[in-house]
Design a protein around this motif. Structure first.
Motif, mmCIF file in Angstrom:
data_model
loop_
_atom_site.group_PDB
_atom_site.id
_atom_site.type_symbol
_atom_site.label_atom_id
_atom_site.label_comp_id
_atom_site.label_asym_id
_atom_site.label_seq_id
_atom_site.Cartn_x
_atom_site.Cartn_y
_atom_site.Cartn_z
ATOM 1 N N GLU A 239 45.282 -45.475 101.270
ATOM 2 C CA GLU A 239 45.817 -44.110 101.264
ATOM 3 C C GLU A 239 46.060 -43.666 99.830
ATOM 4 N N ALA A 240 46.352 -42.394 99.666
ATOM 5 C CA ALA A 240 46.594 -41.846 98.335
ATOM 6 C C ALA A 240 47.956 -42.300 97.836
ATOM 7 N N PRO A 241 48.078 -42.709 96.580
ATOM 8 C CA PRO A 241 49.379 -43.141 96.059
ATOM 9 C C PRO A 241 50.327 -41.962 95.904
ATOM 10 N N TYR A 242 51.601 -42.235 96.099
ATOM 11 C CA TYR A 242 52.643 -41.216 95.981
ATOM 12 C C TYR A 242 53.141 -41.233 94.534
ATOM 13 N N VAL A 243 52.430 -40.500 93.687
ATOM 14 C CA VAL A 243 52.696 -40.505 92.242
ATOM 15 C C VAL A 243 52.623 -39.073 91.712
ATOM 16 N N PRO A 244 53.173 -38.823 90.518
ATOM 17 C CA PRO A 244 53.095 -37.469 89.943
ATOM 18 C C PRO A 244 51.644 -37.051 89.700
ATOM 19 N N SER A 245 51.340 -35.818 90.016
ATOM 20 C CA SER A 245 49.998 -35.294 89.796
ATOM 21 C C SER A 245 49.835 -34.834 88.354
ATOM 22 N N TYR A 246 48.587 -34.557 88.000
ATOM 23 C CA TYR A 246 48.315 -34.091 86.644
ATOM 24 C C TYR A 246 48.999 -32.750 86.382
ATOM 25 N N LYS A 247 48.997 -31.858 87.352
ATOM 26 C CA LYS A 247 49.629 -30.552 87.167
ATOM 27 C C LYS A 247 51.129 -30.696 86.964
ATOM 28 N N GLN A 248 51.738 -31.653 87.657
ATOM 29 C CA GLN A 248 53.174 -31.852 87.479
ATOM 30 C C GLN A 248 53.485 -32.393 86.082
ATOM 31 N N VAL A 249 52.665 -33.332 85.592
ATOM 32 C CA VAL A 249 52.872 -33.855 84.241
ATOM 33 C C VAL A 249 52.713 -32.736 83.213
#
Length: 704
Positions: A239-249
């Protein structure tokens, strides 16, 4: 101070009145009373208060009450044309609710002095509004200046603008949407305070520094350092990891750091000060008049030149030294040479700046009047590089004339005026010449600019002088706003007019230079020789009236040559300056006719000729024919010595009867020639009248 309605006062340590800012709502002179409204409570509902007028005036005299200032919010500082129509409707409606109350001074007095005001409740009921609503509108009206615009809606504060929102379980912002129903997007990551701290650390460590990586790579480093376990867990579960996205960074980069912090952290101190700092000052404010400060700098010209004696010899790119007055922008000094940036070339440029220009331009066949280029002065200070001008020689030679100021290393913006003049010269003239390098902008496969070089140093200098004169006559708008003299005299804002106008009004910091002092201090020193042919320097010969009248060349021929101190102008070979005695001044000596080949040439051309001669001597130390002739001479000498050894005659017998033997030798030589001529095959005579060969005829001998 005068007490007027709506004025603001700062109350400090007054009995019965809390300290803070107050606005005067009403003045009742008949009862000596003053109505004040407290301004330091922006959120709660505040009622006005009454104070005796005499008491208030007494505290003003005692400096316990001072005149204050209350800043209105930005949404109230708009003109009527800038206010939105919907805002005007809200403003007018709000004002209609309280217009009957604020226009009645009696209500204001009762509201400030009585604990219960029935009229307020009746008015609220008549308007169909709550009493607290009317009270808040009254507070806004009194707080923001008792003007109808005080009731404009403050929408700029809506939504918590500029404030970070509290973290909740529900993601903020628009949810992720799928373009097709077949793909399900992962849930949005909610950034907590811990995540913000992680993002801040990663940005500072990897991105916001000199030579930092880009934001995409920075996010990858963030995931490796702080979210490695989550990435591995998601990979195992598919599954997709629950991490900050590029847009959030990217978004939190601009929330956690200001724009100026991002700029400062991403560049070096030098780069920030040179290219990214604010430009709020103006050099002309500190140095407003001509002569306050001259700027000197050097650059390698973007063009190749050739020798005047051999156009096939490319000499490379010359060095341009330029000196510019900071106040006017006038180019006051110029020098072009084949030397790299050095004190030797810089001193020539300084001498050019301190001496008149008409004679200098005449050396390059450019005729001008002194008024066309009137700069021949010494400035108050000289701004120069922290390079060739930091040595002991400049300190000893220039400091007695003017003050030296050294700019910091790698900071050309401290000499912005002279740097910009180099750019203008490139754009206007140099980059249009054959042989130009166009500032290094050479496309791969282009022709080598050295192969197109056609200009000699003298021709290039003449073109540069013409371009400098044109720049001094060009219009610069900044000059019109830096001094009112140009407008008063109705002169175009050119550096030349700026210079002349201030000189005429005696508004300058210049001083005239003594030519002999400039020559002795700044022209490059050299050694010349007094010879029988004149004063010799670099195989060129010079003379002057002192040499002729003192018959110094004759003395040198009889008693031997001697050395003289000389000063050389690198721009021309037509003259040098010579000091005949250590207590004398330098005398100008002109080129003699025997050295006319070097006339009107830069001094480096004489050095080129000497280099050419040295090269020929090195390439041809002896000729090939001289080697063969040496062998022939050796053989002849060996045969003669062998014959002499076999001779038995005594020395007396060898010299006896020399005259008779000489005559016999002549007869034998002549008869041998005659016999050889007879033995040769004879051609048939063309005519019987031709004379036949006769015998040898001896010429008459001279008398003893």
């Amino acid at each position: 101070m005068e007490l007027v309605k709506n004025s603001v006062w700062n109350v400090r340590k007054v009995d019965g009145v809390p300290s803070g800012l107050y606005r005067v709502l009403q003045i009742f002179e008949d009862i000596s009373c003053l109505i004040l409204f407290y301004l330091d409570n922006p959120k709660g509902i505040t009622r006005p208060m009454a104070i005796e007028l005499d008491k208030f005036s007494k505290y003003i005299k005692q400096k316990q009450i001072l005149e204050g200032r209350f800043l209105l919010p930005p949404h109230l500082l708009l003109s009527e044309e800038e206010i939105d129509e919907s805002y005007k409707m809200i403003r007018d409606e709000n004002f209609s609710f309280i217009e009957g109350l604020v226009s009645d001074p009696e209500f204001v007095f009762d509201y400030a002095t009585k604990s219960r005001v029935p009229r307020l409740a009746k008015h609220a009921n008549s308007k169909g509004k709550a009493r607290t609503t009317i009270s808040r509108l009254l507070n806004s009206y009194w707080r923001y200046g008792q003007d109808k615009n005080a009731l404009l809606p403050a929408y700029q504060y809506s939504g918590g603008a500029g404030q970070q929102r509290k973290v909740s379980e529900k993601p903020l912002g628009a949810p992720k949407t799928s373009r097709t129903l077949a793909v399900e997007r992962p849930k949005t990551f909610i950034v907590t305070d811990t995540d913000k701290d992680n993002i801040r650390k990663s940005l500072k460590k990897h991105h916001l520094k000199t030579g930092g990586i880009n934001l995409v790579e920075t996010r990858k480093e963030l995931l490796r350092e702080y979210y490695a376990a989550e990435v591995k867990r998601a990979k195992a579960l598919g599954e997709a990891p629950y991490v900050p996205s590029y847009k959030q960074v990217r978004e939190w980069k601009y929330k956690l750091f200001t724009k100026n912090e991002i700029t400062e952290k991403s560049s070096t101190d030098r780069d920030y000060l040179l290219s990214k700092r604010e430009l709020l000052g103006d050099a002309k404010q500190k140095w407003p008049v001509p002569g306050s400060c001259f700027e000197i700098d050097a650059t390698v010209a973007d063009v190749h030149i050739v020798s005047s004696f051999g156009k096939q010899y490319v000499l490379g790119r010359p060095t341009i030294y330029s000196i510019v007055d900071r106040a006017s922008g006038l180019i006051v000094g110029l020098n072009v040479s084949l030397y790299f940036a050095s004190w030797r070339a810089a001193r020539q440029a300084l001498a050019n700046a301190f001496l008149p220009k008409a004679s200098y331009c005449k050396e390059f066949s450019i005729g001008i009047q002194e008024s066309d280029w009137p700069a021949a002065h010494i400035p108050l200070r000289l701004m120069c590089d922290n390079g060739e001008m930091i040595g002991l020689e400049p300190q000893k030679l220039v400091v007695p004339l003017t003050e030296l100021q050294l700019s910091p290393p790698y900071r050309p913006d401290f000499k912005a005026m002279v740097e910009r003049r180099f750019g203008l010269l490139n754009d206007e003239m140099i980059h249009k010449l054959l042989g130009t390098t166009r500032g290094g902008k050479v496309v791969r496969g282009d022709r080598d600019p050295r192969k197109d070089a056609i200009y000699t140093l003298k021709e290039f200098t003449a073109l540069l002088i013409d371009a400098v004169l044109e720049l001094n006559r060009s219009i610069y708008n900044s000059l019109a706003t830096s001094s009112s003299l140009l407008i008063e005299k109705n002169l175009s804002p050119t550096p030349l007019n700026f210079w002349k106008a201030h000189i005429a009004e005696h508004k300058h910091a210049l001083k005239l230079a003594d030519s002999s002092e400039v020559i002795s201090r700044l022209y490059p020193p050299a050694k010349a020789s007094m010879t029988r042919d004149g004063i010799e320097y670099n195989n060129m010969y010079y003379s002057c009236d002192r040499v002729v009248q003192g018959k110094l060349a004759s003395i040198a021929r009889t008693n031997g040559q001697w050395q003289l101190d000389a000063r050389i102008n690198e721009n021309t070979t037509n003259y040098i300056y010579v000091r005949f005695d250590k207590n004398d001044v330098f005398t100008k000596c002109n080129l003699l006719g025997k050295s006319n080949m070097m006339k009107d040439q830069p001094m480096h051309e004489s050095e080129f000729v000497m280099d050419w001669l040295d090269k020929n001597h090195e390439e041809n130390p002896i000729s090939v024919e001289s080697i063969d002739s040496k062998v022939i001479r050796t053989n002849i000498e060996r045969n003669a010595k062998t014959r002499a050894k076999n001779d038995d005659l005594t020395p007396t017998e060898k010299v006896k009867n020399t005259r008779e033997r000489r005559n016999i030798e002549i007869e034998k030589t002549a008869n041998k020639v005659e016999d050889n001529s007879v033995s040769l095959p004879q051609e048939k005579p063309k005519s019987n009248t031709e004379p036949k060969p006769s015998s040898v005829v001896y010429l008459p001998r001279r008398k003893r």
